[in-house]
Design an enzyme around this catalytic site. Structure first.
Site, PDB file in Angstrom:
ATOM      1  N   GLU A 168       0.844  -1.184   0.000  1.00  0.00           N
ATOM      2  CA  GLU A 168       0.000   0.000   0.000  1.00  0.00           C
ATOM      3  C   GLU A 168       0.888   1.247   0.000  1.00  0.00           C
ATOM      4  O   GLU A 168       1.726   1.430   0.874  1.00  0.00           O
ATOM      5  CB  GLU A 168      -0.863  -0.068   1.262  1.00  0.00           C
ATOM      6  CG  GLU A 168      -1.481   1.212   1.700  1.00  0.00           C
ATOM      7  CD  GLU A 168      -2.054   1.085   3.114  1.00  0.00           C
ATOM      8  OE1 GLU A 168      -1.916   0.014   3.744  1.00  0.00           O
ATOM      9  OE2 GLU A 168      -2.617   2.068   3.580  1.00  0.00           O
ATOM     10  N   ASP A 185      -7.217   2.146   7.550  1.00  0.00           N
ATOM     11  CA  ASP A 185      -7.055   2.258   6.105  1.00  0.00           C
ATOM     12  C   ASP A 185      -6.424   0.996   5.525  1.00  0.00           C
ATOM     13  O   ASP A 185      -6.830   0.508   4.478  1.00  0.00           O
ATOM     14  CB  ASP A 185      -6.196   3.469   5.741  1.00  0.00           C
ATOM     15  CG  ASP A 185      -7.014   4.752   5.735  1.00  0.00           C
ATOM     16  OD1 ASP A 185      -8.263   4.632   5.718  1.00  0.00           O
ATOM     17  OD2 ASP A 185      -6.418   5.839   5.769  1.00  0.00           O
TER      18      ASP A 185
END
Ligand code: 28G
Length: 639
Positions: A430, A507
């Site tokens: 990510e 997240d």
């Protein structure tokens, strides 16, 4: 009965040895009997016992099952059935209770593939649990008396004895899992809850309760509607096409088998068909699922022609008639055969025709009697057909342009040098910054890095052609090399391990859910064949003087703080991968010698898919509810 009430009898020398021999195989090779000795195996113990109660309920003698996790960590299961017979077996000179608890019965789940279901086979499994318990206590209420016996690691401590009077009947088993066998002996409320709830859906009318005396939690599950309520639950947050699910219940003439199906359509694009045989989730499908699909195809096409919505030669495909379907197909049968890699594929071939006939008849009648619903279902399938044709066109166009099948690997991919896919792994990382660090510290011989920018496309709302046009998705497809959708082929994968490495915060969790949902819907084979993993970045770095320790959970941190002492202890909490330098990232998360990897199971992906639907779907109240209910999780993850 009175001859059973001798309380003191410890002449067990020789017999202890026989019992030990009898159950020895279970203690020697527990995995053969309960699958594994990790947390899955541990929870399997409860399932084994609860299955007996369910069998007693299916036989028609029991309507309530309760499971209690006791303060001392042991677990009690109780039912209000007839109670395991307490009489003495002539040949063996022992109570039936003792025989059920000390004799290995044929047909262990992981043994020869025999299964039990309401056919008088129950009691199977109890002896395995007994063998793998530090201690176990069985209490049977029967014929006005309470009978009791205790065992240590499978060995009876005395004969079954009467310890009181009662007007009730039933069986209660309390056991303490053996910590010399299991990697962990801590029961997880949510794991047990999930299975009990599933059983309550699958066996309508039974009341199942769970109580956790450690945390003071309790819940009761009881579904009069059974799998109809299950389907409603699976569709929570989705826009459904029919007012209520279509329900089919078909019991074989001799009463030994049952086919139960509930299904509903929503306006999404997925096909969710959960199959069960004798309450076992058949994740690999099987004949019952084939029969269901076959019938759906036939009935919808026939009726479409009859209503002249479909032209003569026009045929809806299987995918078209199943788009947006949510179904539970639950069959109960004598002597089920389980096949496939994980023995979760129903093999009895007659079941295909049996299910198909039941569905053709019932669903056909339903469409006749509910013409409005019939139209909605057929029009829905026609829309799917059109979209599929468009997607097909888009796909072949993309192929011509070489976008998907191209050998040109994505620019962002830092590939490894090793060419044997079996030795290679790819980290999906990510964010560009963490991706950069990972590129610096990886072992470039076998570790590839693919950084993803931000959140990948919202797969929930996009049709196949849009999904496949998304840059991040395309990069993954090309990098993996195994293709997508129907064409997916695990043999062609360029990596053995696909590792999702996301931050240990909300997240990060969200991105992982997105990734798993994408894999689940477009490359389920990737997960099924065990290629997907989740990396485990540490949550904390503890440092005292020269000593450095990384902790991967709150519990681990608490224990380490205790051990190291708080004076002069530096506690650093990692919020994101980006906070680690390249040496730290390598040491803690990427070095195969030290790192932890979690292999993603199909059920994790299904769970992700569900959460995803809630988070991304059309129902804001449900999204809020989810976030509220998971506030604790969110807090834990992001202090
Ligand atoms: C609470 C913990 C888990 C159970 C029963 C009831 C019977 C039974 C169980 O019989 C032996 C072998 C085949 C008949 C059956 C009682 C028939 C008549 C039972 C449980 C005897 C096992 N009366 N309830 N086993 N069979 N509940 N709950 O284990 O011939 S196990």
């Amino acid at each position: 009965m009175d001859d059973l009430s001798k309380v003191e009898n410890n002449n067990y020398g020789a017999e202890q040895i026989t019992v030990l021999r009898g159950l020895e195989p279970v203690r020697k090779r527990p995995g053969m009997y309960i699958g594994s000795t990790d947390t899955h195996g541990l929870h399997h113990l409860i399932s084994e016992i609860v299955d007996n109660s369910i069998d007693e309920a299916l036989a028609g003698y029991c309507d309530t099952v309760s499971v209690v996790i006791n303060k001392d960590g042991s677990c009690s299961v109780q039912d209000n059935g007839r109670g395991i017979p307490t009489g003495i077996n002539k040949e063996e000179g022992k109570s039936a209770v003792e025989l059920v608890l000390t004799k290995l019965h044929a047909g262990g789940k992981f043994g020869d593939g025999g299964y039990k279901i309401s056919g008088g086979l129950h009691g199977v499994g109890l002896s395995c649990v007994n063998a793998l318990s530090e201690w176990l206590e069985v209490e049977v209420k029967q014929n006005g008396k309470i009978h009791k016996q205790t065992y240590n690691r499978g060995i009876p401590q005395r004969d079954l004895a009467v310890v009181g009077d009662t007007t009730e009947t039933g069986t209660k088993v309390t056991f303490m899992p053996d910590d010399t066998i299991f990697e962990t002996v801590v029961f997880d409320y949510d794991v047990i809850r999930k299975r009990l709830r599933e059983l309550a859906f699958l066996n309508k009318g039974i009341t199942i309760t769970i109580k956790d005396l450690r945390a003071g939690k309790e819940e009761t599950f009881h579904y009069e509607g059974g799998i109809v309520e299950f389907v409603n639950e699976l569709n929570e947050g989705k826009n459904t096409i029919l007012k209520k699910p279509i329900y089919i219940d078909f019991t074989s003439k001799d009463g030994t088998g049952e086919i139960e199906i509930a299904f509903q359509y929503n306006d999404g694009y997925n096909e969710i068909i959960h199959g069960y045989a004798n309450n076992i989730n058949t994740t690999e499908g099987g004949t019952h699922i084939e029969g269901f699909k076959k019938a759906l195809y036939k009935v919808i096409n026939d009726y479409g022609h009859k209503l002249k919505i479909l032209k003569d030669a026009d045929k809806l495909s299987g995918d078209d008639v199943r788009e947006g379907i949510t179904a539970v197909v639950s069959v109960k049968l004598q002597e089920p055969q389980f096949e496939g890699q994980t023995k979760t594929k129903l093999g009895n071939s007659y079941m295909s025709a049996e299910v198909s006939n039941a569905v053709v008849e019932h669903f056909g009648t339903y469409l006749e009697e509910n013409p409005d619903n019939a139209r909605s279902i057929i029009l829905r399938s026609v829309t799917a057909q059109k979209a599929r044709e468009a997607a097909q066109a888009a796909r072949s166009m993309a192929r011509r342009k070489g976008a998907l099948e191209s050998t040109t690997l994505p620019g962002k991919l830092a590939d490894c040098t090793e060419k044997d896919p079996k030795l290679c792994e790819i980290y999906i990382v990510e964010g560009d910054s963490a991706g950069g660090t990972a590129k610096q510290c990886r072992d470039r011989r076998f570790q590839a890095i693919l950084p993803l920018r931000g959140k990948i496309l919202n797969v929930e709302k996009a049709r196949l052609n849009h999904v496949l046009a998304n840059e991040e998705i395309k990069a993954m497809i090309t990098a993996f090399g195994g293709g997508v959708g129907q064409e997916f082929d695990p043999e062609k994968l360029r990596y053995d391990k696909i590792i999702c490495m996301t931050d240990a915060d909300v997240d990060g969790a969200h991105i992982r859910i997105l990734l798993l949902t994408f894999f689940y819907r477009y490359m389920p084979g990737l997960i099924e064949s065990g290629h997907v993993y989740s990396a485990m970045p540490p949550l904390y770095k503890l440092q005292k003087g020269k000593r450095v320790e990384y902790c991967y959970s709150e519990q681990e941190k608490a224990a380490k703080v205790q051990e190291m002492g708080t004076k002069g202890l530096d506690v650093q909490r990692y919020k994101g991968l980006g906070e680690m330098d390249k040496d730290q990232l390598w040491d803690t998360t990427m070095n195969p010698e030290h790192r932890g990897l979690i292999q993603i199971q199909m059920k994790d992906a299904i769970e992700a898919d569900k959460i995803f639907t809630l988070l991304m779907g059309d129902a804001p109240e449900l999204r809020r509810k989810f976030i509220e209910e998971n506030a604790k999780l969110v807090e834990d993850l992001d202090i």
